[in-house]
Enzyme design. Structure first.
Site, PDB file in Angstrom:
ATOM      1  N   LYS A   1       0.126  -5.806  -3.594  1.00 41.29           N
ATOM      2  CA  LYS A   1      -0.826  -6.868  -3.872  1.00 41.29           C
ATOM      3  C   LYS A   1      -2.248  -6.348  -3.712  1.00 41.29           C
ATOM      4  O   LYS A   1      -3.175  -6.888  -4.251  1.00 41.29           O
ATOM      5  CB  LYS A   1      -0.599  -8.037  -2.916  1.00 41.29           C
ATOM      6  CG  LYS A   1       0.711  -8.722  -3.136  1.00 41.29           C
ATOM      7  CD  LYS A   1       0.902  -9.820  -2.129  1.00 41.29           C
ATOM      8  CE  LYS A   1       2.354  -9.855  -1.720  1.00 41.29           C
ATOM      9  NZ  LYS A   1       2.651 -10.785  -0.686  1.00 41.29           N
ATOM     10  N   ARG A   2      -2.377  -5.292  -2.936  1.00 38.69           N
ATOM     11  CA  ARG A   2      -3.729  -4.790  -2.699  1.00 38.69           C
ATOM     12  C   ARG A   2      -4.329  -4.145  -3.932  1.00 38.69           C
ATOM     13  O   ARG A   2      -5.509  -3.998  -4.068  1.00 38.69           O
ATOM     14  CB  ARG A   2      -3.719  -3.791  -1.540  1.00 38.69           C
ATOM     15  CG  ARG A   2      -3.988  -4.478  -0.227  1.00 38.69           C
ATOM     16  CD  ARG A   2      -3.604  -3.613   0.898  1.00 38.69           C
ATOM     17  NE  ARG A   2      -2.211  -3.175   0.720  1.00 38.69           N
ATOM     18  CZ  ARG A   2      -1.530  -2.545   1.647  1.00 38.69           C
ATOM     19  NH1 ARG A   2      -2.083  -2.271   2.781  1.00 38.69           N
ATOM     20  NH2 ARG A   2      -0.288  -2.191   1.444  1.00 38.69           N
TER      21      ARG A   2
END
Ligand code: GLU
Length: 545
Positions: free
Chosen positions: A304-305
């Site tokens: 998700k980063r």
């Protein structure tokens, strides 16, 4: 343990046994279960044959914006429900209050609406088994935990965070997996009474039984995980009185009459714990189907980063929801033919859970553009979809370019024109947004005399001749226009062909580079093209005369 099973590796005392024949054990082992033992049997998975109506749920925790992994889970639940004539339920799992993110729940709902994965029951629409948000169900969990406390399946634990921390540190020092030592399980009724009267804070823990049974996962086959060998008794109710994920999840799946649980395979090791809870309650568990991990093409974890996996981002860049959904099934499979273009209806009709693969699903972002283009082309052959595309594009143009208009400019976004542009450019674009780059299409360019650095006489001559010829031109198509303009160019003396085309391009678009002039003319159409050429002509005229 059957003689047929083949042991893959041994790390700790804990075991996971899997039986899916298609399982890529080494891969799975490397990626997810390097702490466990894997064993493989040969069995077959069952298909969509149910007596009771199928009820599945998508149960996101609103701790972040919806990303591709979450969308995959929602999609496969939706597809499974609809392919079996069942119900798709949205449940918001917000019991971890510390990790909640503002706007996340709203984003999840918006993305489901945008993609057309519309829940039959959920927080916004209600249903017979609500509330569908866990933080509104605390009384239910309280009632259910009392059942387990009474029947001896759960106990109160008064261990302080300091003690638990010490246990953890000690284990790590001894190179062991940290786990609770189940000390409070030995408390007597009197001791518990005393501690409660003294107002000591406590959690409620589940007494993990040792008799773990295997279960048959619809994707991974026969699976077993001896959970008590790696974990201490797990917490069911936290000290803030909120349930943990495991407890709320089981209680709600039961209360909401969920028949099938389709979720990411990161939950595979939690399932035995859930099954033990069902047993403690004497409830019948749902059927489980774990979906393989979603990875990047290079085998790295979908993070998700990275920021580029949030669905909102794909939406804003002009990808179509049907293309994004189709793209996701390319990696997760579930289809006889998993490389063809399908809309959501076709995804539902052709789905077969038996075809969901067990090996990690890799997302090849490079394919998304191609899939999106195919969906654009396909939608342009369908009246309803065509209208939707046009409206969407007009809206996006308005949104992006509208703010920049000067007082005498206007946006050229009427339905027929936008559709015409789409039809003509469909094979050259990957997403609708690509068409925003060609600003000249939508806004009349603001020209100044400085744009034209050739002499005014030449510009004047080129423009007036071309306007005259275009006015009498009957067929405004690229080939005809090219022929006509080439012949005009040859009539003008002392003008290099480069200057001729550049002058026209500038007058039409305000740009020195860009698509061919014939293409610009064909897209803009006779009226708009002549209007633009006249504007340029008039701009230069006063200086000449
Ligand atoms: N709340 C969990 C999640 O966000 C749900 C897992 C499950 O489907 O059981 O992943």
């Amino acid at each position: 343990m059957s003689q047929m099973s083949s042991m893959i590796t041994v790390y700790t005392g804990c075991s996971i046994y899997l039986s899916a024949p298609r399982l890529l054990l080494t891969h799975l082992h490397k990626r997810c279960y390097n702490k466990f033992t894997l064993r493989c049997y040969a069995t077959s998975t069952n298909l969509c044959t149910h007596q009771t109506p199928v009820r599945v749920r998508f149960a996101p925790s609103p701790t972040g914006m919806m990303h591709l992994g979450g969308l995959r889970t929602a999609l496969y639940n939706y597809i499974y429900a609809k392919s079996c004539g069942g119900k798709f339920i949205l449940r918001i799992e917000d019991t971890d209050q510390a990790r909640l993110m503002e706007g996340a729940e709203e984003n999840i709902k918006q993305i489901l609406t945008w993609t057309g994965l519309l829940p039959d029951e959920g927080p916004s629409i209600g249903g017979s088994y609500g509330p569908y948000t866990q933080s509104q169900r605390l009384e239910i969990y309280d009632e259910k935990i009392n059942i387990l406390l009474k029947n001896g399946s759960a106990y109160r634990c008064f261990c302080t965070p300091q003690r638990l921390n010490l246990l953890r540190k000690e284990a790590l020092k001894n190179r062991q997996v940290p786990r609770y030592d189940n000390r409070c399980n030995a408390l007597t009724a009197d001791q518990i009474k005393q501690k409660m009267e003294a107002g000591e804070t406590y959690v409620v823990r589940f007494k993990l039984p040792e008799d773990v049974e295997s279960f048959n996962d619809l994707v991974y086959g026969k699976t077993r995980h001896e959970i008590h060998t790696v974990e201490g008794d797990p917490v069911l109710i936290k000290s803030d009185k909120y349930p943990t994920y495991h407890f709320a999840n089981v209680v709600d799946d039961h209360m909401m009459k969920i028949t099938h649980v389709l979720r990411g395979m990161e939950w595979l090791t939690s399932t035995p714990k859930h099954l033990l809870l069902y047993k403690a309650f004497n409830w019948t568990p749902p059927t489980y189907a774990h979906l393989p991990l979603v990875m990047n093409k290079d085998g790295s974890k979908l993070s998700k980063r990275q920021g580029d996996i949030f669905v909102e981002k794909f939406k804003d860049s002009g990808y179509l929801p049907e293309a994004l959904l189709n793209f996701i099934t390319f990696c997760g499979s579930g289809y006889e033919d998993n490389k063809s273009i399908k809309d959501l209806n076709e995804l539902v009709q052709q789905f077969c859970i038996d075809k969901v693969s067990t090996h990690s699903a890799t997302l090849d972002m490079e394919q998304l553009d191609r899939i999106n283009r195919s969906h654009i082309c396909r939608n342009l052959t369908d009246d309803r979809q065509k209208h939707k595309l046009t409206t969407e594009l007009a809206f996006a143009i308005q949104n992006k370019l509208g703010k920049r208009l000067s007082t005498h400019q206007h946006l050229n976004v009427n339905h027929d024109f936008v559709l015409k542009v789409l039809q003509l450019r469909k094979n050259h674009i990957n997403k609708l947004q690509d068409l925003l780059e060609y600003e000249y299409l939508w806004i009349e360019p603001e020209l100044s005399q400085d744009h034209f650095n050739n002499t005014s006489e030449i510009t004047d001559e080129i423009l007036s001749l071309v306007i005259k010829e275009l006015e009498s031109c009957e067929v405004f198509e690229q080939d005809e226009l090219h022929q006509l303009l080439t012949s005009v160019a040859s009539q003008i003396h002392n003008v290099k062909s480069g200057v001729f085309w550049k002058t026209l391009r500038l007058a039409l678009s305000g740009k020195k580079e860009g698509p061919s002039v014939k293409e610009m003319l064909a897209i803009l159409g006779k009226e708009e093209s002549i209007k633009r050429l006249e504007t340029a002509f008039n701009l230069l005229k006063p200086k000449d005369k």
